[in-house]
Write an enzyme that holds these catalytic residues in place. Sequence first.
Site, short mmCIF file in Angstrom:
data_model
loop_
_atom_site.label_atom_id
_atom_site.label_comp_id
_atom_site.label_asym_id
_atom_site.label_seq_id
_atom_site.Cartn_x
_atom_site.Cartn_y
_atom_site.Cartn_z
N GLY A 175 -13.14 -4.22 1.30
CA GLY A 175 -14.54 -3.81 1.43
C GLY A 175 -14.92 -2.74 0.42
O GLY A 175 -16.03 -2.75 -0.13
N GLY A 212 -9.91 -8.38 -0.25
CA GLY A 212 -8.68 -8.45 0.53
C GLY A 212 -7.99 -9.79 0.42
O GLY A 212 -6.78 -9.88 0.17
N LYS A 229 -18.22 -16.67 2.18
CA LYS A 229 -19.65 -16.56 2.46
C LYS A 229 -20.44 -15.85 1.37
O LYS A 229 -19.98 -14.86 0.80
CB LYS A 229 -19.85 -15.79 3.77
CG LYS A 229 -19.32 -16.50 4.96
CD LYS A 229 -19.49 -15.61 6.18
CE LYS A 229 -19.17 -16.41 7.45
NZ LYS A 229 -19.31 -15.56 8.64
N ARG A 264 0.82 -1.22 0.00
CA ARG A 264 0.00 0.00 0.00
C ARG A 264 0.85 1.27 0.00
O ARG A 264 0.43 2.29 -0.53
CB ARG A 264 -0.95 0.00 1.20
CG ARG A 264 -2.13 -0.91 0.96
CD ARG A 264 -3.12 -0.83 2.07
NE ARG A 264 -4.35 -1.53 1.71
CZ ARG A 264 -5.34 -1.75 2.53
NH1 ARG A 264 -5.27 -1.32 3.78
NH2 ARG A 264 -6.42 -2.38 2.12
P1 ADP Z 1 -12.21 -11.64 -0.25
O1 ADP Z 1 -11.58 -11.09 1.00
O2 ADP Z 1 -11.24 -11.71 -1.39
O3 ADP Z 1 -13.49 -10.95 -0.60
P2 ADP Z 1 -13.50 -13.74 1.24
O4 ADP Z 1 -13.19 -13.03 2.51
O5 ADP Z 1 -14.90 -13.80 0.80
O6 ADP Z 1 -12.58 -13.17 0.04
O7 ADP Z 1 -13.07 -15.26 1.35
C1 ADP Z 1 -11.76 -15.67 1.54
C2 ADP Z 1 -11.69 -16.82 2.48
O8 ADP Z 1 -12.47 -17.91 2.02
C3 ADP Z 1 -10.28 -17.32 2.58
O9 ADP Z 1 -9.86 -17.21 3.93
C4 ADP Z 1 -10.38 -18.76 2.14
O10 ADP Z 1 -9.55 -19.63 2.88
C5 ADP Z 1 -11.81 -19.08 2.42
N1 ADP Z 1 -12.26 -20.26 1.65
C6 ADP Z 1 -12.36 -20.40 0.33
N2 ADP Z 1 -12.78 -21.63 0.00
C7 ADP Z 1 -12.96 -22.30 1.16
C8 ADP Z 1 -13.40 -23.60 1.49
N3 ADP Z 1 -13.74 -24.49 0.57
N4 ADP Z 1 -13.49 -23.92 2.81
C9 ADP Z 1 -13.13 -23.02 3.75
N5 ADP Z 1 -12.72 -21.78 3.50
C10 ADP Z 1 -12.63 -21.42 2.23
MG MG Z 2 -12.01 -11.40 3.07
#
Ligand code: ADP
Ligand code: MG
Length: 393
Positions: free
Chosen positions: A373, A351, A195, A35
């Site tokens: 976010g 993130g 999620k 950053r």
């Molecule tokens: P971002 O921050 O890029 O928006 P998220 O916070 O939605 O992404 O999700 C990232 C998390 O999802 C990571 O910590 C990853 O380990 C977890 N994840 C992805 N696939 C699985 C899975 N099959 N089981 C458990 N955790 C998972």
């Molecule tokens: Mg995340």
Amino acid sequence: MKRTIRDVDVRGKKVVLRVDFNVPVQEGKVADDTRIKEALPTIRYLLDNGARVIILSHLGRPKNREPEFSLKPVYEKLKEYIDKVSFVPDCVGDEVERKVQELKDGEAVLLENVRFYKEETKNDPEFARRLASLGEIYVNDAFATAHRAHASTHGIAGFMERKVAGFLMEKEIKYLSHVLKSDERPFTVILGGAKISTKLGVIKNLLSRADKILLGGAMIFTFFRSQGIEVGKSLVEEEMLDEARRILSDAGKKEITFILPVDVVVADKPEEGVKTEVVSKNEIPQDKMGLDIGPVTRRIFQEALKGSKVIFWNGPMGLFEVPPFDEGSKSIAQAIVEETKKGAISVAGGGDTAACIHKLGLSGFTHISTGGGASMEFIAGEKLPGIEVLEDA
Ligand code: ADP
Ligand code: MG
């Protein structure tokens, strides 16, 4: 589009620059300076053009001026890149004002964490006015904090004549807008992550724009459950089952290709070195959990990505932090890089997605957003307060 620092004459002017230096600090040292590096083009441009630059940032979520939230380590790092920069251990008050008055053209000062004042997150008008009084031009380059209406990202602009975007902010808006507005087709979206609940706005907004949506990550198990498929010990958001069914039904009504995985990598527990197994999505054993997309799915996704003109990726395909469950994300990321070489505009946001790409050591994306976010809210079609307050071009 927003006005930028190119649109104002900064020579001899005091510029209040809000950046996002919210970097990880370990044992008093910056652990990842991405950053900081991303803000350098703006800082260098301002200094090269004779501005006097007053840099504001937050770091973490301090409650009470805890020393671990000091920007001092950031200053030590920044000094490695910028010669004429000093530091004041406060962001308002006499010492700050004295230092700002002493600044010469082409010099910068980094002020202490704005969140050491609770007025910052409350967007307190008096605090915003005090920050604004430090300079004549407001520049916001803190895209990653633009979804927050805080004193240094929002309130401050109300007290400034000129308020423009820095180069990082400009780049973020340009590429994320391209994802939402480009007429180039096909537009392929890859969504994963933990999620559905944290991605509803993104899914809904992209459902009406994308040609293809490919789904991975833990969220697929909520979709599978909503279709009555057994998913063993995989993560499921029970309260999202109705929403998942609704999304699938909406997708069915649109001319969109919505692809769920056909196979998954499963294991007893989410740990390194455990025995893994590839199973069809309909055969997930009761005592196992799905931790990555399977090899057949990876090939299907790679095929689906071919010929894309615009690609947006949010959310890792598996538990990438724990190898080998980073393999699915790796193969998809590589496929995106290939398409980018052929001329696609590829944008990654989120993130963990950014962390995943950095961990894989891959370069070759058109743009990796610095906002978690903030990029999600942008792609969901929401207005970001820190962008709204800037002058329109
Ligand atoms: P971002 O921050 O890029 O928006 P998220 O916070 O939605 O992404 O999700 C990232 C998390 O999802 C990571 O910590 C990853 O380990 C977890 N994840 C992805 N696939 C699985 C899975 N099959 N089981 C458990 N955790 C998972
Ligand atoms: Mg995340």
